[in-house]
Design an enzyme around this catalytic site. Structure first.
Site, PDB file in Angstrom:
ATOM      1  N   LYS A   1       0.841  -1.212   0.000  1.00  0.00           N
ATOM      2  CA  LYS A   1       0.000   0.000   0.000  1.00  0.00           C
ATOM      3  C   LYS A   1       0.864   1.244   0.000  1.00  0.00           C
ATOM      4  O   LYS A   1       2.055   1.212   0.376  1.00  0.00           O
ATOM      5  CB  LYS A   1      -0.941   0.012   1.207  1.00  0.00           C
ATOM      6  CG  LYS A   1      -0.260  -0.027   2.584  1.00  0.00           C
ATOM      7  CD  LYS A   1       0.166   1.320   3.125  1.00  0.00           C
ATOM      8  CE  LYS A   1       0.987   1.210   4.403  1.00  0.00           C
ATOM      9  NZ  LYS A   1       1.695   2.440   4.772  1.00  0.00           N
TER      10      LYS A   1
ATOM     11  N   ASP B   1      -1.969  -1.944   9.859  1.00  0.00           N
ATOM     12  CA  ASP B   1      -2.096  -1.920   8.394  1.00  0.00           C
ATOM     13  C   ASP B   1      -2.621  -3.238   7.821  1.00  0.00           C
ATOM     14  O   ASP B   1      -2.863  -3.341   6.621  1.00  0.00           O
ATOM     15  CB  ASP B   1      -0.730  -1.656   7.728  1.00  0.00           C
ATOM     16  CG  ASP B   1      -0.247  -0.233   7.969  1.00  0.00           C
ATOM     17  OD1 ASP B   1      -1.058   0.613   8.381  1.00  0.00           O
ATOM     18  OD2 ASP B   1       0.947   0.022   7.727  1.00  0.00           O
TER      19      ASP B   1
END
Ligand code: C5P
Length: 324
Positions: free
Chosen positions: A17, A156
């Site tokens: 990401k 995350d």
């Protein structure tokens, strides 16, 4: 005897990401900072292969240097143990597990996301491991339950499971999917030095106390204009939202990174941002061709966002994926 299940293999792929926006609030008594972030999953993936085995074993390889990932307590081990603890008594009986015994699984992680680069590679490994174990052990856990386990592993991890583009509040784990009007094209430029995440947050606190970085008085939030720009999804709209509070702190700790950013922006004519706590730099390109051209010029990786989250790619992974 291992039954037919011993032959089962699965290949799960989970994305790295980037943070298009990272607003960091004031440090809390627990040492963490409240965040308001926009994550986007990009087409640089971790490939996790798993098959049934008598014991838990994990190995790492890939296009990035994995020589430091040798321990028995990586996020992959933790993910496998956490999901194993959710097996029902019936499932454990079915697997003929002795009380307290951990089911076996052989996991091979093929890494492509830079390690400690601010791109959530370790979180992607953990998300993929949850999906792989759920499949190999026939657990049948739904996405919401996997999401809860993901949140327990790290801030995350839920995003790597979900993918796409999402707003993250809290520690980044309270996710709301966002609509995007178009694909974004990025050039990822990893650095050959590392940056410690706690050190970067600590540097931001020091800079704020000294008045050299602006503080955030309110709880951090994602402004409505940012949501609207991402929904529009054009190149100028993406360019207008990029904003990372940790960038100044990363530059302050590592002046080479500021130099690198200047160099990359001048060389490619593209605008850049530090990804998360760095040190990976991300350049925004107007289209795929310019991204590929810029990547070739600066030795970066052209990717698109936002791609899918952790998912099963195939159930017939080749035996050679498991060779040491
Ligand atoms: O989430 P992660 O384990 O990568 O965080 C590592 C460290 O970074 C934390 O121990 C904390 O010092 C800092 N951090 C923070 N606020 C956050 C996330 C991380 O201060 N929201």
């Amino acid at each position: 005897m291992l039954s037919d299940a011993a032959l089962r293999t699965v290949h799960v792929r989970a994305p790295g990401k980037i943070n298009l926006v990272l607003h960091v609030g004031a440090v809390q008594p627990d040492g963490y900072h409240p965040l308001a972030t926009v994550f986007q999953a990009v087409s640089l993936y971790e490939d996790v292969y798993a098959r049934s085995a008598r014991e838990l074993s994990v190995s790492f390889r890939g296009s990035v240097d994995t020589s430091e990932l040798t321990g028995e307590d990586t996020l992959v081990h933790r993910a496998a143990k956490l999901i194993a603890a959710q097996l029902t008594p019936e499932q454990r009986d079915e697997m003929e597990l002795l009380p307290g015994a951990m089911p076996g699984i052989r996991i091979v992680v093929n890494k492509h996301v830079p390690i400690a680069g601010g791109m959530g590679g370790g979180s992607a490994d953990a998300a993929a491991t949850l999906v792989a174990c759920n499949d190999i052990w026939n657990m049948g856990l739904d996405r919401a339950t996997l999401g809860d386990l993901a949140a327990a592993l790290g801030a995350d991890v839920p995003f790597s499971l979900q993918g796409g583009t999402a707003m993250g509040l809290g520690r980044g784990d309270l996710l709301t999917p966002m609509l995007t009007g178009g694909e974004a094209h990025w050039v990822l430029v990893p650095s050959d030095f590392g940056l410690s995440t706690p050190a970067v947050y600590g540097e931001l606190d020091i800079m704020r106390a000294a008045g050299t970085a602006p503080g955030r008085l309110d709880a951090p939030h994602i402004p409505a204009e940012t949501v609207a720009a991402i929904r529009e999804g054009s190149y100028p709209a993406y360019a207008s939202v990029l904003d990372n509070d940790l960038q100044a702190a990363a530059f302050s700790l590592e002046p080479r990174l500021r130099e690198r950013m200047r160099h990359l922006e001048t060389r490619t004519g593209l605008g850049g941002i530090v990804s998360g706590s760095g040190p990976t730099i991300v350049l925004l390109a107007p289209d795929e061709e310019s991204a590929q051209q810029a990547a070739a010029e600066v030795g970066g990786i052209a990717v698109t966002g936002g791609v899918h989250g952790a998912r099963i790619e195939s159930r017939d992974a080749l035996a050679e994926e498991f060779l040491d």
